[in-house]
Write a protein that holds these residues in place. Structure first.
Motif, short mmCIF file in Angstrom:
data_model
loop_
_atom_site.label_atom_id
_atom_site.label_comp_id
_atom_site.label_asym_id
_atom_site.label_seq_id
_atom_site.Cartn_x
_atom_site.Cartn_y
_atom_site.Cartn_z
N PHE A 84 -2.54 0.27 -4.42
CA PHE A 84 -2.60 -1.02 -3.75
C PHE A 84 -1.97 -2.05 -4.67
CE2 PHE A 84 -5.03 -4.95 -2.61
CZ PHE A 84 -4.50 -5.11 -1.34
N GLN A 85 -0.92 -2.70 -4.22
CA GLN A 85 -0.15 -3.66 -5.01
C GLN A 85 0.26 -3.05 -6.35
OE1 GLN A 85 -2.89 -7.08 -4.76
NE2 GLN A 85 -1.35 -8.03 -3.43
N MET B 179 -8.90 -5.86 0.42
CA MET B 179 -8.75 -4.88 1.49
C MET B 179 -9.91 -5.04 2.46
SD MET B 179 -7.74 -1.59 -0.86
CE MET B 179 -7.03 -0.59 0.42
N LEU C 200 0.85 -1.19 0.00
CA LEU C 200 0.00 0.00 0.00
C LEU C 200 0.88 1.24 0.00
CD1 LEU C 200 -2.89 1.31 0.43
CD2 LEU C 200 -2.30 1.32 2.85
N ARG D 244 -12.52 -2.43 -3.96
CA ARG D 244 -11.34 -2.53 -3.10
C ARG D 244 -11.45 -3.77 -2.21
NH1 ARG D 244 -9.54 3.67 -1.76
NH2 ARG D 244 -10.44 4.56 -3.65
N LEU E 26 -4.75 -7.00 2.84
CA LEU E 26 -4.47 -5.83 3.68
C LEU E 26 -5.58 -5.73 4.71
CD1 LEU E 26 -2.91 -3.14 4.24
CD2 LEU E 26 -4.54 -2.06 2.69
N ILE F 98 -8.39 5.20 2.24
CA ILE F 98 -7.76 3.96 1.77
C ILE F 98 -8.83 2.94 1.38
CG2 ILE F 98 -6.35 1.97 2.45
CD1 ILE F 98 -4.78 3.91 4.29
N SER F 99 -9.89 2.84 2.18
CA SER F 99 -10.93 1.84 1.89
C SER F 99 -11.98 2.34 0.90
CB SER F 99 -11.60 1.38 3.19
OG SER F 99 -12.14 2.48 3.88
N ARG G 46 -10.48 -6.76 -4.09
CA ARG G 46 -9.03 -6.82 -4.27
C ARG G 46 -8.33 -7.41 -3.04
NH1 ARG G 46 -6.29 -3.77 -8.11
NH2 ARG G 46 -7.57 -2.39 -9.37
#
Length: 196
Positions: A60-61, A78, A2, A73, A171, A47-48, A76
């Motif tokens: 992210f990645q 998270m 991240l 997300r 994550l 972030i979320s 993915r």
């Protein structure tokens, strides 16, 4: 894993995040520390995907997910807990935990709607996996059928952690995971986090 790059977020005239950058590597615990009102939850929200930053980027990645919806997300990998409990109080512990894995289920609308064939087999396998890998790990077996509303605060926080783990996240974001807990509950959660 991240990267937050030059992220800024404001609410009217209040600047919650100003040009914030950091990197969290895979396999490590990264902590965000600050006093109340410092913007920790706002950071978790950008972030979320619950909030969009006014500037900056979230990677992210290695992929830019800054404008991606929260459900994408989650798919993915998270997952997060919340500072204030976000459980379904009228549901059982097991049902709350199972909701965390909804992004992993693959049954279509027809089979899922009728709870038939593939959907039924997938649900049974998923429940067995949760009971084996999460409920046992977090020592929740004795309360798995109990309504969440009847549980003490510390156990409710543990159920919320279990729901986040049901997503099998790459994550895992824990927003104040021990806030409001007594010493024994705090030690238990710390042990679980280190084991995770």
């Amino acid at each position: 894993m991240l990267t937050v790059s030059n992220a800024s977020l404001s609410f009217g005239g209040i600047r919650a995040l100003v040009d914030l950058s950091f990197t969290a590597r895979e396999g490590e615990i990264t902590s965000i520390i600050g006093p109340n009102g410092a913007g920790k939850t706002s950071l978790f929200n950008i972030i979320s995907g619950f909030y969009q930053p006014q500037s900056g980027a979230i990677l992210f990645q290695g992929e830019d997910i800054t404008r991606e919806r929260p459900d994408r997300r989650a798919k993915r990998g998270m997952s997060r807990t919340f500072q204030n409990l976000a459980l379904f109080r009228g549901m059982s512990v097991l049902d709350n935990i199972k909701l965390g894995g909804h992004t992993r289920l693959k049954s279509g609308l027809f089979s899922g709607g009728w709870y038939y064939g593939r959907a039924q087999r997938e649900e049974i396998a998923f429940r067995e996996e949760i009971e084996r890998d999460i409920i046992d790990f977090l020592e929740l077996d004795h309360i798995r059928k109990a309504p969440v509303a009847a549980l003490p605060y510390g156990l409710q926080k543990r159920v919320e952690l279990a729901r986040a783990l049901a997503m099998k996240p790459k994550l895992l974001m824990l927003d104040e995971p021990v806030a409001g807990m007594n010493r024994e509950e705090t030690e238990d959660i710390a042990r679980f986090i280190l084991d995770i």
